[in-house]
Motif scaffolding. Structure first.
Motif, PDB file in Angstrom:
ATOM      1  N   LEU A 268       0.833  -1.194   0.000  1.00 52.74           N
ATOM      2  CA  LEU A 268       0.000   0.000   0.000  1.00 52.74           C
ATOM      3  C   LEU A 268       0.875   1.254   0.000  1.00 52.74           C
ATOM      4  O   LEU A 268       2.057   1.225   0.342  1.00 52.74           O
ATOM      5  N   CYS A 269       0.300   2.348  -0.417  1.00 56.78           N
ATOM      6  CA  CYS A 269       1.079   3.578  -0.601  1.00 56.78           C
ATOM      7  C   CYS A 269       1.561   4.140   0.736  1.00 56.78           C
ATOM      8  O   CYS A 269       0.982   3.881   1.781  1.00 56.78           O
TER       9      CYS A 269
ATOM     10  N   CYS B 162      -0.990   5.667   3.611  1.00 54.52           N
ATOM     11  CA  CYS B 162      -2.332   5.081   3.467  1.00 54.52           C
ATOM     12  C   CYS B 162      -2.912   4.784   4.847  1.00 54.52           C
ATOM     13  O   CYS B 162      -2.202   4.335   5.746  1.00 54.52           O
TER      14      CYS B 162
ATOM     15  N   CYS C 209      -7.807  -1.716  -2.212  1.00 51.35           N
ATOM     16  CA  CYS C 209      -6.439  -1.721  -1.721  1.00 51.35           C
ATOM     17  C   CYS C 209      -6.311  -2.522  -0.432  1.00 51.35           C
ATOM     18  O   CYS C 209      -5.276  -3.118  -0.152  1.00 51.35           O
TER      19      CYS C 209
ATOM     20  N   ASN D  99     -12.412   5.975   2.241  1.00 53.84           N
ATOM     21  CA  ASN D  99     -11.458   7.018   1.861  1.00 53.84           C
ATOM     22  C   ASN D  99     -12.011   7.877   0.718  1.00 53.84           C
ATOM     23  O   ASN D  99     -11.289   8.688   0.135  1.00 53.84           O
TER      24      ASN D  99
ATOM     25  N   GLY E 190      -9.670   3.642  -4.484  1.00 53.57           N
ATOM     26  CA  GLY E 190      -8.227   3.761  -4.390  1.00 53.57           C
ATOM     27  C   GLY E 190      -7.529   2.840  -5.375  1.00 53.57           C
ATOM     28  O   GLY E 190      -6.629   3.234  -6.113  1.00 53.57           O
TER      29      GLY E 190
ATOM     30  N   CYS F  54      -6.286   8.440   1.996  1.00 56.20           N
ATOM     31  CA  CYS F  54      -5.778   7.956   0.718  1.00 56.20           C
ATOM     32  C   CYS F  54      -5.050   9.125   0.051  1.00 56.20           C
ATOM     33  O   CYS F  54      -5.598   9.767  -0.840  1.00 56.20           O
TER      34      CYS F  54
ATOM     35  N   THR G 227      -2.826   9.224  -2.071  1.00 57.54           N
ATOM     36  CA  THR G 227      -2.660   9.047  -3.518  1.00 57.54           C
ATOM     37  C   THR G 227      -3.923   9.464  -4.259  1.00 57.54           C
ATOM     38  O   THR G 227      -3.872  10.238  -5.218  1.00 57.54           O
TER      39      THR G 227
HETATM   40  S1  SF4 Z   1      -4.387   4.279  -3.461  1.00 65.25           S
HETATM   41 FE1  SF4 Z   1      -5.095   5.157  -1.528  1.00 65.25          FE
HETATM   42  S2  SF4 Z   1      -6.129   3.471  -0.485  1.00 65.25           S
HETATM   43 FE2  SF4 Z   1      -4.865   2.581  -2.089  1.00 65.25          FE
HETATM   44  S3  SF4 Z   1      -2.946   2.057  -1.102  1.00 65.25           S
HETATM   45 FE3  SF4 Z   1      -2.702   4.086  -2.002  1.00 65.25          FE
HETATM   46  S4  SF4 Z   1      -3.251   5.493  -0.367  1.00 65.25           S
HETATM   47 FE4  SF4 Z   1      -4.022   3.496   0.233  1.00 65.25          FE
END
Ligand code: SF4
Ligand code: TPP
Ligand code: TPP
Ligand code: SF4
Ligand code: SF4
Ligand code: SF4
Ligand code: SF4
Ligand code: SF4
Ligand code: MG
Ligand code: MG
Lengths: 76, 252, 188, 359, 359, 252, 188, 76
Positions: free
Chosen positions: F24-25, F28, F58, F128, F132, F219, F221
């Protein structure tokens, strides 16, 4: 003698005999026939005393009633 | 009886109605709902703007009886289909006519998403608490205790769960502008239901947002009742679970 | 010996229930039975039809009959489709309270029964289907009246038990009518 | 307009708008997502609508509604999302509402889904499978035309390689000839005139104008699809005339096979390539002709063997029809896996030719 | 147990319970509705669960959950409802969850839907089409066995004539031999032991026990279905050995064709009948053998031509394969229409024989 | 620094957690929700009764990290799948873990029907406000004004509609026994969210009815934000649309 | 003359953006370009890869390259898969701030660039991808730095404009590094 | 001089540099490194003054922190 303010035309052949009009008629001037129509259902008959209130027409699921109001009430 | 002057004060058929013949059961509540819907459209002068989208159910036969444009669509999907229609013809008065099985069971996501989206359409749900057209099985809107072909001993909250009050859910969404619940079990409630329909159609056609009218209708066949007992059963059970009245009225 | 009956009417007349009652009664009497029914669902077109085949020996399982020996006619609307399947020498028992149009078929004996009126007499216009069934069975000998009553009792769902008495009365009243008619040879 | 560097999805979106598409509804699912994003970006500027539908089922039904209202409408998805749309695609075929479905599939494993449906009833779906971005641009416009011509939902079978590859694209409006007027479309204007319209899969008509009913209506639909089956077969055939071996492939596998064939021809091998451009109707006659002199037919598809049925239906048992591909998906699950490369295919074709034709 | 008079739907429900089915979920749709009603009536007494699922999508996913938890589970529907289930049927094939789908179809127009899916990915669905109530009773039990044997969703293709016909039925538990233990099923009991289980279409495994991932996993599934394709072909062949003409039909059309064949044989015509009992895997070899001496093959199906593909795949181009049926639905839309009668079929077969074989 | 006695007061990994590696990012919010969920299961002693059903998003990777039985299922369908699991194993503690796209968009019907049915399971929705996993498009739960890849100028209530408040809808249904909304944007809210999870899991496992916990997660991202701005954005926008706290707690 | 480059890294390193920037810059300079990218969606596996083909003439449209002349390596994790496609005589420009493992391939010139450190210097560790791109382009001559800057400006979405300045700085800093290296023949 | 009640072990190689721990640490004893780890991310470094409050561990999405409390607080 009953005061009659209007009348209804009943399409008795279209009637499916549900009797909803009977309960809806406040003055109680609709009664179910003994005979049946071509579909095999009994249907309402009008007795004197209609108020032209339209309740029968409003509740009838088979669109059997046309309602007419008399210009002046009648004693029958 | 002497000959007196008389004036027709109520026709059997609504304006826009092509015929009074239909194959619905004796004592069914749907045809009355059809009639007041067509009267409402006509009285609002919407006949040349109205497009109806109907789902699958006993009420579907309105398509054959009414002289307005109709799209018969898949079970539950009417609000999504109506969305497509409305976005292409923003000036049309687009409404859906659906049953409780159509809305509360198969199409719950569709109606709620469309309401949240504030789509400018009206959804009319004829709620008789059964899948009438397939012979009377339990829907998501059947009331607790209701006997259906798939809840022979009555709907039991413990195993079958509780009814889904669609109108209340729609009212809870910011996209809905008007929500009301009427019935057709007597002349007074029929008149009120017609007023609800007029307001709902008017508001959505005017762009206020999504509007929703639920109408409780009798299904003596699916309720396993003599036709004459339909109105009383409706009042004694359905109106207890689903109180009548206006749930929401106002700009979003 | 194999006997076929096609039952026809419009939705709501109890045609399917009548067919099941006949099929079950014949089974209870030890015969091989096949029954099939054709009725609309979403398409409320009104037509309802059933066929029952009763046999003393093994049955060929083709559930749509090419022809039939007899008919049970609650309504005339779909009569033409039945008439063309009726074999000469067969019989049609007709609800004359409703079926007011010309009901004929070449070589077929038409037996009118005023099922509607009889049903009203026994207490419910809705029981006309059982009146006609009682008459049909008594006339054809395809099932005994007692077997029909017993089958009807098993078939009426628990939430409709209020109708049991009038249904029984209708079957028996119909059987009386049937017994008063010219008999036909029973299948055994 | 000079050629522009466009991502496939972007190019398809622009081509759709060029073709007059003014309604789009979709739900994200890779690799279809980019097309949805492009539509969301471009539609407002074109005076159209792009709906962020809340489910695929809603997306396709929205497109059906828009199509019924007379717009050039489209939707799309892939795999599971297309599965969810089957009910409505079949419905639209049976109630004759045109729209385009952009199936930007994850690979070639959805050939049955695309060509045999999974909806209900007797219906077929015209399905074009472009080989690259430029052909996808062309097919996009053709599909809108065919949808309107036959009043039916139609499909593009694209994939990740179509949607995600950037290429120099020549964008222009194509003219495919005149179309019948959409006088069947719903606009609400005829209410109360006795001539109001309806769209109904069961074709029951109105009290004042009864319809044919389902039996006749669906027979007519079936006859229409038979016409389509004859009229709309499309294909590309390369070097098949004298070929010992014909390699059949579809969609973006086509260019790989073409390159392999070119290389093997350069080595002196008598091999040809055949590519159905329309997956349905499948170009049966053309393929049979292309294989007239062949001693074997190889079917390269990146799946467990789906199109091979259509190939066998075309060429019968006369000549052996052998599968060349297999299930192969990349690590991301988004596209064809390791077998979709020139060397992999070249070695298999060569081996098969050594065995059968040379042997 | 002596034979009882049972409606087809009721008989199938009882047979399922006899086979150990303890979870059923469905949504009303004619002519499937009766089976749902029977299950709702009978399951509680059998200690099982029948869910009034709120949609077909929920129904099939409930069945998937119950199957994953180790129960013998089933669902069903027809036409549109089966279309809505395609996503989950494909998913279950790919994540190997067994359950039975009772497709009580409205006619024969859903053959492609049943045999080619419409879900996503490389999967196939075992599909048995009983000819009558008694065979449906038998197939019901066999299907639960096959589902467990292959860990896959399987389907019955029934119809109105199966579901609504009352017949004397011989109900008994059939034994199809031993099955592997369901040690893959989820019960929650291994949490925290390092050996917890998972069911995942992508087969990614756990951090302490990585899975094969989608590529290998789906290749394995494809190989499994190849095994099934070989092992599970079922058919019924009558009087084909010396037949000039073989008439192929499926499901409840079978008895009609059998009767026609019997009648025409009595008239001295050399005609045979072949009925695939498993629609997938289609009995290709058996059909090819049955047609070995035939001069024509007639395909009677009540649709626009769907099974005919499988017939042609079986017999190739050697002998002409001609369609005999067409779209035909009754006024109610619930079942096959006017062509499904002995005389209709008899006249067509006779005419075809006059033309081709006699001529 | 001199050597002093020290005691571990907090481990990086939760009990039942097989690994700390995931894809995951940065920044997150999901992994923190995973951790408190596993802690809750373990503290309630449910590890050998728990069966998790997860959707597509995710957050799905929890399947690889957690040592409990898991069923990964189709997008949106987890509550229906969990229903099947629960009815077969009535003693299991069955829960679903889903995203807002999974619940509010694709699976709205599933969660509401399951809640109305009073199914004895817990649904956990990680909200979120974006899809995602597909790269950040608008879901039915995106807040008004939120920029996503399919609402580049921000979600506009007029054209895109209003967000669907799933927790409020679930709370309105008679079948739900407990509904709460927490977040993971700071240590305090994380602790509260964990308490919500424990109560929800406990109640559904004890047969009280359907329980629902929504957890707002960052989230960065999908929000196009630097990771460090995630918690603040969550508070400033999401918590305004979706107020934190217990919405419903009590026997049905 | 046709030149291929495969770009590899892990998700989040901006590899796709770098590839697009290169493709767009080359297009703007009048070449034919095809770019394809392979990255996961639902399967967060981390791998991200793109390939760009730049040509002065017509391009053959096979979007998965059998072999490549050059590589742009932001991370070593997926290097082996790239190495096997690199032709002898080719070149690999490697982010040496991260790619700490053995990066070699037979006959391929490996050019390490400390992109991470340079990026931190110009203001953001996240801009390392642009540093490496600047260096790669300067070294190979596949696109001018100004074209890269212009392409980057068009590609960065409106909601990320705050990054424009640092991205430009990164491209230019990378180009400086590249200019200081042993040159290779440009494709034209 | 700062009062230090505990300490944290940081898995800096697993860190993805999100800086959530930095904001979560009330006493502000975490600061981001200048160097990057093998993934290319900067990571937190501990300065004296940790209270063993666990906030960093609670908020970290990458499970980087183990938290230890000292038997007795220390002046560093
Ligand atoms: S896209 Fe958003 S929800 Fe998915 S891993 Fe990345 S930060 Fe988390
Ligand atoms: C996808 C799908 N599932 C099921 C059906 C079968 N079906 C047709 S009408 C109907 C019942 C509709 O009930 P309701 O909406 O309450 O309308 P009513 O008949 O009670 O007026 C159903 C389940 C269908 N047509 N499509
Ligand atoms: C039927 C279907 N439609 C679309 C998808 C593609 N898809 C996979 S994950 C996902 C996003 C999920 O978003 P959310 O549930 O909010 O989870 P997040 O990734 O935000 O945690 C989507 C749309 C799918 N797998 N299946
Ligand atoms: S109009 Fe009123 S009073 Fe007259 S018959 Fe009808 S209900 Fe009775
Ligand atoms: S309400 Fe209408 S249908 Fe019913 S009995 Fe009266 S007239 Fe007949
Ligand atoms: S089944 Fe019920 S809803 Fe349908 S027509 Fe009959 S009474 Fe009306
Ligand atoms: S435990 Fe508390 S004080 Fe110590 S580093 Fe973590 S957040 Fe800071
Ligand atoms: S919270 Fe965790 S991942 Fe984020 S910077 Fe701190 S240690 Fe690294
Ligand atoms: Mg209903
Ligand atoms: Mg989300």
């Amino acid at each position: 003698m009953t005061l009659t303010r209007g009348t209804v035309e009943i399409d008795t052949e279209r009637c499916k005999g549900c009797e909803l009009c009977i309960a809806a008629c406040r003055p109680g001037v609709l009664v179910m026939s003994e005979e049946t129509n071509h579909q095999g259902y009994r249907f309402p008959l009008l007795e004197p005393g209609c108020t032209a209130c339209r309740a029968c027409r409003d509740v009838c699921p088979d669109y059997c009633f046309e309602v007419f109001r008399f210009d002046q009430a009648m004693e029958v | 009886m002497t000959e007196v002057a008389q004036k027709k004060v109520a026709s059997a058929l609504a304006p826009l109605q092509l015929s009074g013949e239909h194959h619905l059961c004796p004592g069914c509540g749907h045809p009355v709902a059809w009639r007041i819907l067509l009267e409402a459209i006509s009285e609002l002068g919407l006949e040349q703007r109205a497009i109806g989208v109907v789902g699958h159910g006993c009420y579907t036969n309105i398509v054959q009886l009414a002289d307005i444009d109709f799209l018969q669509c898949l079970h539950g999907r009417a609000p999504a289909v109506a969305t497509g229609v409305k976005r292409v013809h923003p000036d049309a008065a687009v409404f859906t006519l659906q049953g409780d099985g159509d809305v509360a069971s198969e199409g719950l996501a569709e109606v709620l998403h469309t309401a949240a989206r504030a789509e400018r359409i009206t959804t009319i749900m004829l709620n008789n608490g059964v899948f009438g057209d397939t012979g009377g099985q339990m829907t998501a809107a059947s009331v607790v205790g209701q006997r259906t072909k798939t809840s022979l001993d009555g709907r039991d909250a413990e195993t079958h769960g509780h009814p889904v009050p669609v109108a209340e859910l729609v009212a809870a969404l910011a996209g809905s502008a008007y929500v009301a619940r009427g019935s057709v079990n007597n002349a007074g409630s029929i008149a009120k239901s017609k007023r609800y329909l007029k307001r709902a159609l008017e508001l959505s056609a005017a762009g206020a947002g999504f509007t929703f009218v639920e109408i409780l209708t009798m299904c003596p066949t699916g309720w396993f009742l003599p036709t004459a007992e339909g109105p009383g059963y409706l009042e004694g059970t359905f109106e207890q679970t689903y109180p009548l009245g206006v749930l929401k009225d106002g700009p979003r | 010996m194999q006997r076929e009956v096609v039952l026809t009417g419009i939705g709501g007349q109890g045609v399917q229930l009548a067919a099941k009652t006949l099929a079950m009664a014949a089974t209870a009497e030890g015969r091989q039975v096949m029954m099939s029914s054709h009725y609309g669902g979403e398409m409320r077109g009104g037509q309802t039809e059933a066929s029952v085949v009763v046999s003393d020996g093994q049955l060929r399982p083709v559930p749509i009959l090419e022809s039939t020996w007899s008919a049970y006619v609650m309504h005339h609307r779909y009569w033409p489709g039945v008439a063309e399947r009726l074999r000469a020498g067969g019989i049609a028992v007709v609800n004359s309270s409703v079926a007011n149009e010309e009901i004929t078929a070449p070589g077929v004996r038409i037996v009118p029964v005023a099922a509607g009126e009889v049903a009203v007499e026994v207490g419910s216009a809705m029981a006309a289907g059982f009146v006609l069934l009682g008459a049909f069975a008594a006339l054809t000998g395809l099932a005994e009246t007692d077997s029909l009553v017993e089958a009807m009792r098993q078939l009426v769902p628990p939430y409709r038990t209020q109708h049991l008495a009038v249904n029984e009365a209708a079957l028996r009243a119909g059987a009386e009518v049937g017994a008063g008619l010219d008999p036909v040879g029973a299948p055994r | 307009m000079p050629a522009q560097l466009l991502q496939g999805s972007d190019a398809v979106a622009r081509s759709a708008i060029e073709a007059g598409c003014r309604f789009f509804a979709g739900y994200p699912m890779l690799p279809f997502t980019d097309l949805l994003e492009a539509m969301a970006r471009l539609m407002p500027g074109a005076g159209g609508v792009c709906m962020n539908a809340e489910t695929e089922i809603e997306a396709v039904n929205m497109a059906l509604g828009a199509g019924a209202a007379g717009a050039r409408a489209a939707t799309g998805s892939c795999g599971q999302g297309i599965a969810l749309m089957q009910e409505a695609i079949a419905e639209a075929a049976l109630n004759e509402v045109p729209f385009v479905v952009f199936n930007m599939a994850r690979g070639q494993q959805d050939y049955f889904q695309a060509t045999r449906g999974g909806g209900w009833g007797d219906y077929r779906t015209i399905c074009l499978a472009p080989k690259d971005v430029n052909e996808a641009v062309e097919h996009t416009q053709l599909l809108f035309h065919l949808a309107d011509l036959y009043r039916a939902p139609v499909m593009m079978y694209g994939d990740y390689l179509i949607g995600h590859t950037y290429m120099s694209v020549d964008m222009q409006r194509r003219d495919y000839g005149p179309l019948p007027p959409k006088d069947w479309a719903l606009d609400g204007r005829r209410g109360g005139t006795g001539a109001s319209r309806q769209i109904w899969t069961w074709a029951m008509g109105k009290a004042n104008d009864p319809g044919p009913g389902p039996d006749l209506h669906w027979q007519r639909i079936a006859a229409k699809f038979e016409d389509v089956a004859r009229a709309e077969q499309r294909w590309e055939s390369e070097l098949c005339d004298d070929a010992d071996t014909v390699v059949v492939s579809f969609g973006s596998a086509g260019p790989f096979v073409s390159q392999v064939v070119a290389e093997l021809r350069a080595d002196g091998l008598r091999v040809g390539a055949f590519r159905p451009v329309s997956l349905w109707p499948f170009p049966e006659t053309a393929l049979a002709e292309a294989c007239a002199s062949a001693r074997q037919v190889l079917v390269f598809e990146v799946n467990a063997g789906q199109m091979i049925d259509d190939v066998r239906l075309s060429v019968g048992h006369r000549v052996p029809v052998r599968p060349l591909g297999r299930v192969s998906i990349d690590f991301s699950g988004m596209r064809q896996g390791e077998i979709l490369t020139v060397p992999w295919i070249r070695e298999r074709v060569r081996a098969a030719m050594n065995e059968t034709v040379m042997g």
